[in-house]
Design a protein around this motif. Structure first.
Motif, PDB file in Angstrom:
ATOM      1  N   ARG A 191       3.162  37.829  10.752  1.00  0.00           N
ATOM      2  CA  ARG A 191       1.849  37.355  10.489  1.00  0.00           C
ATOM      3  C   ARG A 191       1.120  38.227  10.028  1.00  0.00           C
ATOM      4  NH1 ARG A 191      -0.010  35.589  15.640  1.00  0.00           N
ATOM      5  NH2 ARG A 191      -1.061  37.466  15.822  1.00  0.00           N
ATOM      6  N   ALA A 192       1.045  39.479  10.566  1.00  0.00           N
ATOM      7  CA  ALA A 192       0.306  40.522   9.753  1.00  0.00           C
ATOM      8  C   ALA A 192       0.528  40.788   8.495  1.00  0.00           C
ATOM      9  CB  ALA A 192       0.313  41.734  10.710  1.00  0.00           C
ATOM     10  N   ILE A 193       1.811  40.836   7.995  1.00  0.00           N
ATOM     11  CA  ILE A 193       2.071  41.011   6.443  1.00  0.00           C
ATOM     12  C   ILE A 193       1.460  39.901   5.585  1.00  0.00           C
ATOM     13  CG2 ILE A 193       3.895  41.270   4.643  1.00  0.00           C
ATOM     14  CD1 ILE A 193       5.828  41.902   7.054  1.00  0.00           C
ATOM     15  N   LEU A 194       1.690  38.667   6.021  1.00  0.00           N
ATOM     16  CA  LEU A 194       1.015  37.496   5.514  1.00  0.00           C
ATOM     17  C   LEU A 194      -0.440  37.642   5.339  1.00  0.00           C
ATOM     18  CD1 LEU A 194       3.413  34.546   6.848  1.00  0.00           C
ATOM     19  CD2 LEU A 194       3.236  35.517   4.493  1.00  0.00           C
ATOM     20  N   ARG A 195      -0.968  37.975   6.631  1.00  0.00           N
ATOM     21  CA  ARG A 195      -2.516  38.134   6.608  1.00  0.00           C
ATOM     22  C   ARG A 195      -3.007  39.341   5.814  1.00  0.00           C
ATOM     23  NH1 ARG A 195      -4.996  35.691  11.740  1.00  0.00           N
ATOM     24  NH2 ARG A 195      -6.866  36.511  10.943  1.00  0.00           N
ATOM     25  N   ALA A 196      -2.203  40.252   5.573  1.00  0.00           N
ATOM     26  CA  ALA A 196      -2.569  41.367   4.669  1.00  0.00           C
ATOM     27  C   ALA A 196      -2.583  41.069   3.272  1.00  0.00           C
ATOM     28  CB  ALA A 196      -1.466  42.702   4.955  1.00  0.00           C
ATOM     29  N   LEU A 197      -1.550  40.178   3.053  1.00  0.00           N
ATOM     30  CA  LEU A 197      -1.243  39.552   1.653  1.00  0.00           C
ATOM     31  C   LEU A 197      -2.536  38.852   1.168  1.00  0.00           C
ATOM     32  CD1 LEU A 197       2.496  38.919   1.427  1.00  0.00           C
ATOM     33  CD2 LEU A 197       1.190  40.501   0.104  1.00  0.00           C
ATOM     34  N   ALA A 198      -2.991  37.942   2.329  1.00  0.00           N
ATOM     35  CA  ALA A 198      -4.252  37.225   1.935  1.00  0.00           C
ATOM     36  C   ALA A 198      -5.515  38.029   1.828  1.00  0.00           C
ATOM     37  CB  ALA A 198      -4.065  36.136   3.222  1.00  0.00           C
ATOM     38  N   HIS A 199      -5.546  38.885   2.624  1.00  0.00           N
ATOM     39  CA  HIS A 199      -6.793  39.847   2.638  1.00  0.00           C
ATOM     40  C   HIS A 199      -6.811  40.492   1.497  1.00  0.00           C
ATOM     41  CE1 HIS A 199      -9.756  42.384   3.901  1.00  0.00           C
ATOM     42  NE2 HIS A 199      -9.301  43.267   3.429  1.00  0.00           N
ATOM     43  N   SER A 207       0.850  28.990  -1.835  1.00  0.00           N
ATOM     44  CA  SER A 207       1.909  29.098  -0.848  1.00  0.00           C
ATOM     45  C   SER A 207       2.011  28.266   0.296  1.00  0.00           C
ATOM     46  CB  SER A 207       1.959  30.600  -0.589  1.00  0.00           C
ATOM     47  OG  SER A 207       2.064  31.540  -1.616  1.00  0.00           O
ATOM     48  N   PRO A 208       3.220  27.647   0.484  1.00  0.00           N
ATOM     49  CA  PRO A 208       3.307  26.756   1.827  1.00  0.00           C
ATOM     50  C   PRO A 208       2.888  27.782   2.827  1.00  0.00           C
ATOM     51  CG  PRO A 208       5.010  26.333   0.579  1.00  0.00           C
ATOM     52  CD  PRO A 208       4.313  27.222  -0.238  1.00  0.00           C
ATOM     53  N   ALA A 209       3.323  28.908   3.019  1.00  0.00           N
ATOM     54  CA  ALA A 209       2.806  29.813   4.156  1.00  0.00           C
ATOM     55  C   ALA A 209       1.404  29.964   4.148  1.00  0.00           C
ATOM     56  CB  ALA A 209       3.668  31.291   3.987  1.00  0.00           C
ATOM     57  N   ALA A 210       0.804  30.099   3.356  1.00  0.00           N
ATOM     58  CA  ALA A 210      -0.712  30.317   3.367  1.00  0.00           C
ATOM     59  C   ALA A 210      -1.394  29.189   4.393  1.00  0.00           C
ATOM     60  CB  ALA A 210      -1.361  30.138   2.056  1.00  0.00           C
ATOM     61  N   ALA A 211      -0.919  28.007   4.415  1.00  0.00           N
ATOM     62  CA  ALA A 211      -1.376  26.901   5.091  1.00  0.00           C
ATOM     63  C   ALA A 211      -1.411  27.289   6.574  1.00  0.00           C
ATOM     64  CB  ALA A 211      -0.768  25.598   4.730  1.00  0.00           C
ATOM     65  N   ALA A 212      -0.362  27.944   7.131  1.00  0.00           N
ATOM     66  CA  ALA A 212       0.030  28.215   8.341  1.00  0.00           C
ATOM     67  C   ALA A 212      -0.628  29.428   8.886  1.00  0.00           C
ATOM     68  CB  ALA A 212       1.596  28.507   8.602  1.00  0.00           C
ATOM     69  N   LEU A 213      -1.437  30.197   8.121  1.00  0.00           N
ATOM     70  CA  LEU A 213      -2.174  31.393   8.451  1.00  0.00           C
ATOM     71  C   LEU A 213      -3.235  31.096   9.520  1.00  0.00           C
ATOM     72  CD1 LEU A 213      -2.138  33.815   5.557  1.00  0.00           C
ATOM     73  CD2 LEU A 213      -1.167  33.985   7.825  1.00  0.00           C
ATOM     74  N   ASP A 214      -3.854  30.217   9.536  1.00  0.00           N
ATOM     75  CA  ASP A 214      -4.917  30.018  10.574  1.00  0.00           C
ATOM     76  C   ASP A 214      -5.975  31.003  10.815  1.00  0.00           C
ATOM     77  OD1 ASP A 214      -6.404  28.527  12.407  1.00  0.00           O
ATOM     78  OD2 ASP A 214      -4.940  28.953  13.945  1.00  0.00           O
ATOM     79  N   PRO A 215      -6.645  31.261   9.789  1.00  0.00           N
ATOM     80  CA  PRO A 215      -7.770  32.614   9.875  1.00  0.00           C
ATOM     81  C   PRO A 215      -8.803  32.436  10.919  1.00  0.00           C
ATOM     82  CG  PRO A 215      -8.030  31.516   7.725  1.00  0.00           C
ATOM     83  CD  PRO A 215      -6.810  30.641   8.374  1.00  0.00           C
ATOM     84  N   GLY A 216      -8.893  31.156  11.201  1.00  0.00           N
ATOM     85  CA  GLY A 216     -10.225  30.747  12.183  1.00  0.00           C
ATOM     86  C   GLY A 216      -9.526  30.923  13.704  1.00  0.00           C
TER      87      GLY A 216
END
Ligand SMILES: [Zn+2]
Length: 295
Positions: A191-199, A207-216
């Motif tokens: 999850r941290a890698i995905l959040r890092a990529l988003a940040h 990306s389908p994975a972006a929807a699962a990140l739930d930044p809130g």
């Protein structure tokens, strides 16, 4: 023996972001998290919108194969290319340093021996680095490693991946994903890698994975600790009690007893960081960190 490096380059330019796993060979969550990310990329769940992503699932392959922290030298200390190679790990230095020389952002995934949850080691003097660390979905932060390790003597003893990368101007953090066998350690790393990529603006929002990140997603209250001292175990020394990582200690409270009977007391209010009760004499035993503010 080879080091596997997976590099993805988007057509749009952007940051060079590197993720390392198994710098310590017995820490299995990093390789698992990076493999999951590679699977997600291969399936089309993770789309890289811009920049360059360098992934090293296993930075120390021989130690990983043997399931040990390191073979001959801790790869995360005294990390720099050496003219004279004495230990097995010395041959890995130039490979890692070459990657880090090209890196603007580093996320190094680890796990640890004591019982406890995830936390981040960051430099603490750089607002961009702190913002990056805070984006990774973890609520405990430890800063001041280099100062506590006393790198001023020029020994570079405390120079690991993040310290080396910062010398090259990079933002660099270590994510400790929890105890080695925590069931959620690889999830936290992934999850941290995905959040890092988003940040970093590298994750294509489609990306389908972006929807699962739930930044809130609500996180526990953030805690910040500034490292003050490193304790190496002396023969016959024992903990004052069976410490867990991030146990609070009050000023004056005994942390450990030496064989001579003298007591190591907390110099101020703070936390026990990464206690290793069974460390061999001379090995890093635990760290003391003071309560710090988050800015
Ligand atoms: Zn480690």
């Amino acid at each position: 023996m080879t080091v596997k490096i997976v590099t993805l380059r988007a057509l749009e330019p952007g940051p060079v972001f590197t993720v390392l796993g198994a710098v310590h060979g017995n820490e299995r969550c990093g390789p698992e998290a990076i493999r999951r990310l590679i699977d997600g990329i291969d399936r089309g769940d993770v789309l890289l919108g811009r920049g360059t992503l360098q992934l090293v699932p296993v930075a120390n392959p021989k130690a990983y194969e043997k399931g040990v922290r390191f073979v001959e030298r801790n790869l995360n200390r005294q990390l720099y290319p050496k003219d004279v190679k004495t230990y097995y790990e010395d041959h890995l230095d130039p490979i890692l340093c070459d990657l880090l020389d090209k890196t603007q952002v580093l996320l190094d995934l680890h796990s640890y021996t004591s019982q406890g949850g995830p936390f981040i080691f960051s430099g603490g003097n750089d607002a961009k680095e702190l913002a990056f660390a805070q984006a990774l979905g973890v609520s405990d932060f430890v800063t001041g490693w280099s100062e506590a390790f006393g790198n001023a003597d020029g020994s570079r003893e405390g120079q690991g991946t993040t310290e080396y990368a910062r010398l090259q101007g990079a933002i660099a953090v270590t994510l400790e994903c929890g105890h080695h066998t925590n069931a959620d350690a690889a999830d936290i790393g992934h999850r941290a890698i995905l959040r890092a990529l988003a940040h970093l603006g590298m994750l294509d929002p489609a990306s389908p994975a972006a929807a699962a990140l739930d930044p809130g997603r609500a996180l526990p209250k953030r805690r910040y600790v500034r490292m003050k001292s490193v304790f190496r175990r002396e023969s016959g020394a024992e903990f004052a009690k069976s410490w867990r990582h991030f146990d609070p200690v009050a000023a004056g409270e005994p942390m450990a007893r030496l064989a001579s009977g003298s007591v190591l007391a907390a110099p101020e209010d703070g936390f026990i960081v990464l206690p290793k009760e069974k460390a061999a004499p001379g090995e890093e035993w635990f760290y003391f960190g003071a309560v710090a503010s988050g800015s």
